[in-house]
Design a protein around this motif. Structure first.
Motif, PDB file in Angstrom:
ATOM      1  N   GLU A  33      41.473 -54.599  -5.820  1.00 32.84           N
ATOM      2  CA  GLU A  33      42.549 -55.092  -4.957  1.00 32.84           C
ATOM      3  C   GLU A  33      43.772 -54.216  -5.205  1.00 32.84           C
ATOM      4  O   GLU A  33      44.216 -54.073  -6.343  1.00 32.84           O
ATOM      5  CB  GLU A  33      42.867 -56.544  -5.282  1.00 32.84           C
ATOM      6  CG  GLU A  33      43.935 -57.136  -4.380  1.00 32.84           C
ATOM      7  CD  GLU A  33      44.213 -58.604  -4.697  1.00 32.84           C
ATOM      8  OE1 GLU A  33      44.982 -59.206  -3.934  1.00 32.84           O
ATOM      9  OE2 GLU A  33      43.689 -59.127  -5.687  1.00 32.84           O
ATOM     10  N   ILE A  34      44.272 -53.607  -4.136  1.00 32.62           N
ATOM     11  CA  ILE A  34      45.423 -52.710  -4.233  1.00 32.62           C
ATOM     12  C   ILE A  34      46.652 -53.374  -3.628  1.00 32.62           C
ATOM     13  O   ILE A  34      46.542 -54.369  -2.920  1.00 32.62           O
ATOM     14  CB  ILE A  34      45.138 -51.359  -3.526  1.00 32.62           C
ATOM     15  CG1 ILE A  34      44.760 -51.582  -2.058  1.00 32.62           C
ATOM     16  CG2 ILE A  34      44.043 -50.594  -4.260  1.00 32.62           C
ATOM     17  CD1 ILE A  34      44.591 -50.312  -1.237  1.00 32.62           C
ATOM     18  N   SER A  35      47.814 -52.779  -3.882  1.00 35.45           N
ATOM     19  CA  SER A  35      49.063 -53.375  -3.414  1.00 35.45           C
ATOM     20  C   SER A  35      49.329 -53.112  -1.940  1.00 35.45           C
ATOM     21  O   SER A  35      50.104 -53.811  -1.322  1.00 35.45           O
ATOM     22  CB  SER A  35      50.227 -52.855  -4.250  1.00 35.45           C
ATOM     23  OG  SER A  35      50.267 -51.449  -4.190  1.00 35.45           O
ATOM     24  N   GLY A  36      48.711 -52.088  -1.364  1.00 37.42           N
ATOM     25  CA  GLY A  36      48.911 -51.775   0.043  1.00 37.42           C
ATOM     26  C   GLY A  36      48.362 -50.399   0.355  1.00 37.42           C
ATOM     27  O   GLY A  36      47.883 -49.690  -0.529  1.00 37.42           O
ATOM     28  N   ALA A  37      48.440 -50.009   1.622  1.00 35.19           N
ATOM     29  CA  ALA A  37      47.867 -48.745   2.076  1.00 35.19           C
ATOM     30  C   ALA A  37      48.463 -47.533   1.371  1.00 35.19           C
ATOM     31  O   ALA A  37      47.816 -46.496   1.234  1.00 35.19           O
ATOM     32  CB  ALA A  37      48.025 -48.608   3.586  1.00 35.19           C
ATOM     33  N   ASP A  38      49.717 -47.653   0.892  1.00 37.03           N
ATOM     34  CA  ASP A  38      50.334 -46.511   0.214  1.00 37.03           C
ATOM     35  C   ASP A  38      49.608 -46.170  -1.088  1.00 37.03           C
ATOM     36  O   ASP A  38      49.751 -45.078  -1.623  1.00 37.03           O
ATOM     37  CB  ASP A  38      51.825 -46.749  -0.030  1.00 37.03           C
ATOM     38  CG  ASP A  38      52.119 -47.966  -0.885  1.00 37.03           C
ATOM     39  OD1 ASP A  38      51.263 -48.873  -0.966  1.00 37.03           O
ATOM     40  OD2 ASP A  38      53.202 -48.012  -1.487  1.00 37.03           O
ATOM     41  N   ALA A  39      48.801 -47.098  -1.614  1.00 36.12           N
ATOM     42  CA  ALA A  39      48.013 -46.827  -2.823  1.00 36.12           C
ATOM     43  C   ALA A  39      46.974 -45.733  -2.577  1.00 36.12           C
ATOM     44  O   ALA A  39      46.477 -45.116  -3.514  1.00 36.12           O
ATOM     45  CB  ALA A  39      47.329 -48.106  -3.293  1.00 36.12           C
ATOM     46  N   LEU A  40      46.664 -45.484  -1.307  1.00 32.07           N
ATOM     47  CA  LEU A  40      45.648 -44.482  -0.953  1.00 32.07           C
ATOM     48  C   LEU A  40      46.244 -43.100  -0.698  1.00 32.07           C
ATOM     49  O   LEU A  40      45.502 -42.145  -0.474  1.00 32.07           O
ATOM     50  CB  LEU A  40      44.861 -44.947   0.274  1.00 32.07           C
ATOM     51  CG  LEU A  40      44.197 -46.318   0.150  1.00 32.07           C
ATOM     52  CD1 LEU A  40      43.508 -46.694   1.448  1.00 32.07           C
ATOM     53  CD2 LEU A  40      43.229 -46.358  -1.018  1.00 32.07           C
ATOM     54  N   GLU A  41      47.569 -43.005  -0.760  1.00 29.57           N
ATOM     55  CA  GLU A  41      48.212 -41.711  -0.524  1.00 29.57           C
ATOM     56  C   GLU A  41      47.795 -40.715  -1.595  1.00 29.57           C
ATOM     57  O   GLU A  41      47.649 -41.061  -2.763  1.00 29.57           O
ATOM     58  CB  GLU A  41      49.738 -41.869  -0.519  1.00 29.57           C
ATOM     59  CG  GLU A  41      50.249 -42.581   0.714  1.00 29.57           C
ATOM     60  CD  GLU A  41      51.760 -42.782   0.694  1.00 29.57           C
ATOM     61  OE1 GLU A  41      52.447 -42.233  -0.179  1.00 29.57           O
ATOM     62  OE2 GLU A  41      52.230 -43.524   1.572  1.00 29.57           O
ATOM     63  N   GLY A  42      47.575 -39.483  -1.168  1.00 27.78           N
ATOM     64  CA  GLY A  42      47.195 -38.440  -2.108  1.00 27.78           C
ATOM     65  C   GLY A  42      45.694 -38.255  -2.244  1.00 27.78           C
ATOM     66  O   GLY A  42      45.253 -37.304  -2.884  1.00 27.78           O
ATOM     67  N   LEU A  43      44.901 -39.164  -1.674  1.00 30.56           N
ATOM     68  CA  LEU A  43      43.454 -38.978  -1.712  1.00 30.56           C
ATOM     69  C   LEU A  43      43.043 -37.952  -0.657  1.00 30.56           C
ATOM     70  O   LEU A  43      43.740 -37.739   0.331  1.00 30.56           O
ATOM     71  CB  LEU A  43      42.742 -40.309  -1.483  1.00 30.56           C
ATOM     72  CG  LEU A  43      43.005 -41.383  -2.546  1.00 30.56           C
ATOM     73  CD1 LEU A  43      42.309 -42.677  -2.173  1.00 30.56           C
ATOM     74  CD2 LEU A  43      42.556 -40.909  -3.917  1.00 30.56           C
ATOM     75  N   LEU A  44      41.907 -37.330  -0.882  1.00 31.56           N
ATOM     76  CA  LEU A  44      41.426 -36.285   0.016  1.00 31.56           C
ATOM     77  C   LEU A  44      40.627 -36.874   1.173  1.00 31.56           C
ATOM     78  O   LEU A  44      39.870 -37.834   0.989  1.00 31.56           O
ATOM     79  CB  LEU A  44      40.523 -35.310  -0.750  1.00 31.56           C
ATOM     80  CG  LEU A  44      41.111 -34.636  -1.982  1.00 31.56           C
ATOM     81  CD1 LEU A  44      40.037 -33.827  -2.691  1.00 31.56           C
ATOM     82  CD2 LEU A  44      42.292 -33.759  -1.608  1.00 31.56           C
TER      83      LEU A  44
END
Length: 129
Positions: A106-117
């Motif tokens: 469970e992540i805090s929001g979509a910004d947690a995925l920033e930086g992934l390829l």
């Protein structure tokens, strides 16, 4: 040539991330990673409820060749663990993107995925042309 799934995000440490909802992602290791490791004989995963931090180890994968850390691509809380891998670690080799998934976080929001390829970026990174 390694299988790179277009609908997933990736890390340079060879983990994949599938967005299941706005707040939950599924994580595993890539086809490229399992191929490099060889026959996987043991998988160590965190407990449900564990807090995890992006880019830190959350477990390990042991193969006949070596032991490798699994690095969490995101920060959050573990909501599910693939317990099937305890008795059938070879699923990571046979179906790394499906039955071989490792944890859900469970992540805090979509910004947690920033930086992934993206799939294209990861494919280029591992030399898939």
């Amino acid at each position: 040539m390694s299988n790179v799934q277009a609908n997933l995000l990736y890390t340079k440490e060879h983990e994949w991330v599938e967005k299941l909802s706005d707040t939950v992602v599924r994580i595993g290791i890539t086809d490229f990673a399992q191929d490099q490791l060889g026959d996987i004989v043991f998988v160590e995963l965190p407990k449900v409820g564990a807090a995890v931090t992006a880019n830190e180890s959350i477990g390990s994968v042991e193969s006949v060749k070596t032991v490798s850390d699994i690095f969490c691509p995101v920060s959050g809380k573990v909501t599910a663990v693939n317990d099937t891998l305890e008795g059938s670690p070879e699923l990571v080799n046979n179906a790394s993107y499906t039955e071989g998934w490792m944890v859900e976080v469970e992540i805090s929001g979509a910004d947690a995925l920033e930086g992934l390829l993206t799939a294209a970026e990861y494919g280029a990174y591992i030399g898939n042309d």
